[in-house]
Design a protein around this motif. Sequence first.
Motif, mmCIF file in Angstrom:
data_model
loop_
_atom_site.group_PDB
_atom_site.id
_atom_site.type_symbol
_atom_site.label_atom_id
_atom_site.label_comp_id
_atom_site.label_asym_id
_atom_site.label_seq_id
_atom_site.Cartn_x
_atom_site.Cartn_y
_atom_site.Cartn_z
ATOM 1 N N ASP A 215 10.829 33.507 -9.303
ATOM 2 C CA ASP A 215 9.785 32.927 -8.466
ATOM 3 C C ASP A 215 9.457 31.508 -8.928
ATOM 4 O O ASP A 215 9.690 31.139 -10.071
ATOM 5 C CB ASP A 215 8.524 33.818 -8.447
ATOM 6 N N GLY A 216 8.922 30.729 -8.007
ATOM 7 C CA GLY A 216 8.659 29.319 -8.256
ATOM 8 C C GLY A 216 7.713 29.049 -9.394
ATOM 9 O O GLY A 216 7.861 28.066 -10.111
ATOM 10 N N SER A 217 6.720 29.927 -9.594
ATOM 11 C CA SER A 217 5.754 29.672 -10.653
ATOM 12 C C SER A 217 6.405 29.750 -12.034
ATOM 13 O O SER A 217 6.090 28.959 -12.919
ATOM 14 C CB SER A 217 4.562 30.630 -10.558
ATOM 15 N N ALA A 218 7.341 30.692 -12.222
ATOM 16 C CA ALA A 218 8.036 30.804 -13.512
ATOM 17 C C ALA A 218 8.887 29.567 -13.763
ATOM 18 O O ALA A 218 8.874 29.009 -14.866
ATOM 19 C CB ALA A 218 8.902 32.059 -13.543
ATOM 20 N N VAL A 219 9.613 29.122 -12.739
ATOM 21 C CA VAL A 219 10.450 27.927 -12.868
ATOM 22 C C VAL A 219 9.569 26.700 -13.132
ATOM 23 O O VAL A 219 9.852 25.905 -14.027
ATOM 24 C CB VAL A 219 11.330 27.734 -11.611
ATOM 25 N N SER A 220 8.494 26.566 -12.367
ATOM 26 C CA SER A 220 7.592 25.421 -12.535
ATOM 27 C C SER A 220 6.966 25.402 -13.924
ATOM 28 O O SER A 220 6.832 24.343 -14.546
ATOM 29 C CB SER A 220 6.481 25.446 -11.485
ATOM 30 N N GLN A 221 6.591 26.579 -14.424
ATOM 31 C CA GLN A 221 5.990 26.680 -15.756
ATOM 32 C C GLN A 221 6.978 26.208 -16.827
ATOM 33 O O GLN A 221 6.613 25.451 -17.730
ATOM 34 C CB GLN A 221 5.568 28.124 -16.014
ATOM 35 N N GLN A 222 8.224 26.639 -16.713
ATOM 36 C CA GLN A 222 9.232 26.243 -17.702
ATOM 37 C C GLN A 222 9.580 24.760 -17.585
ATOM 38 O O GLN A 222 9.800 24.081 -18.591
ATOM 39 C CB GLN A 222 10.472 27.128 -17.595
ATOM 40 N N LEU A 223 9.614 24.250 -16.349
ATOM 41 C CA LEU A 223 9.849 22.815 -16.156
ATOM 42 C C LEU A 223 8.730 21.994 -16.782
ATOM 43 O O LEU A 223 8.974 20.930 -17.359
ATOM 44 C CB LEU A 223 9.978 22.483 -14.667
ATOM 45 N N ALA A 224 7.495 22.478 -16.683
ATOM 46 C CA ALA A 224 6.352 21.761 -17.272
ATOM 47 C C ALA A 224 6.516 21.649 -18.788
ATOM 48 O O ALA A 224 6.239 20.590 -19.373
ATOM 49 C CB ALA A 224 5.051 22.476 -16.924
ATOM 50 N N ILE A 225 7.002 22.706 -19.416
ATOM 51 C CA ILE A 225 7.233 22.664 -20.863
ATOM 52 C C ILE A 225 8.336 21.672 -21.193
ATOM 53 O O ILE A 225 8.200 20.853 -22.110
ATOM 54 C CB ILE A 225 7.560 24.075 -21.402
ATOM 55 N N LEU A 226 9.433 21.716 -20.429
ATOM 56 C CA LEU A 226 10.537 20.775 -20.660
ATOM 57 C C LEU A 226 10.100 19.330 -20.412
ATOM 58 O O LEU A 226 10.525 18.416 -21.130
ATOM 59 C CB LEU A 226 11.734 21.142 -19.775
ATOM 60 N N ARG A 227 9.251 19.125 -19.416
ATOM 61 C CA ARG A 227 8.714 17.773 -19.149
ATOM 62 C C ARG A 227 7.825 17.308 -20.295
ATOM 63 O O ARG A 227 7.899 16.163 -20.721
ATOM 64 C CB ARG A 227 7.901 17.770 -17.853
ATOM 65 N N SER A 228 6.966 18.207 -20.787
ATOM 66 C CA SER A 228 6.031 17.832 -21.851
ATOM 67 C C SER A 228 6.754 17.422 -23.130
ATOM 68 O O SER A 228 6.225 16.648 -23.921
ATOM 69 C CB SER A 228 5.047 18.971 -22.136
ATOM 70 N N LYS A 229 7.954 17.929 -23.320
ATOM 71 C CA LYS A 229 8.759 17.573 -24.503
ATOM 72 C C LYS A 229 9.763 16.463 -24.193
ATOM 73 O O LYS A 229 10.649 16.178 -25.001
ATOM 74 C CB LYS A 229 9.492 18.809 -25.040
ATOM 75 N N ASN A 230 9.628 15.864 -23.017
ATOM 76 C CA ASN A 230 10.509 14.749 -22.599
ATOM 77 C C ASN A 230 11.985 15.127 -22.575
ATOM 78 O O ASN A 230 12.853 14.314 -22.871
ATOM 79 C CB ASN A 230 10.302 13.515 -23.484
#
Length: 108
Positions: free
Chosen positions: A45-60
């Motif tokens: 689901d989109g929320s799981a993908v979005s959550q993981q993308l947010a972590i990857l974004r936060s770590k650049n």
Amino acid sequence: MNRELQQFKADFFKALGHPLRIRILELLAEGDKNVNELQAIIGSDGSAVSQQLAILRSKNIVFGTKDGNKVTYSLRDPMIKELLAVAREIFNNHLIDTISMFDRLTEQ
């Protein structure tokens, strides 16, 4: 300086320490994708993908480019592709060693 580098490495590998984040990075290594494309391929689901993308974004590790109401994600550093390839080789070597050990045990 050395301690800062060690902390950077620890934080970096911590960010990679989730199977869904690794899958997202493998897909982005093939080319840029938006959340809808990622969730369709992954089957999550989109929320799981979005959550993981947010972590990857936060770590650049990844970045997003907004185009209208869509955000397309990309790897920040193309060397991530090489890192994933090396990790796969290490896994394969480990698997080969495990299979060889198993074969030796079953021969006895």
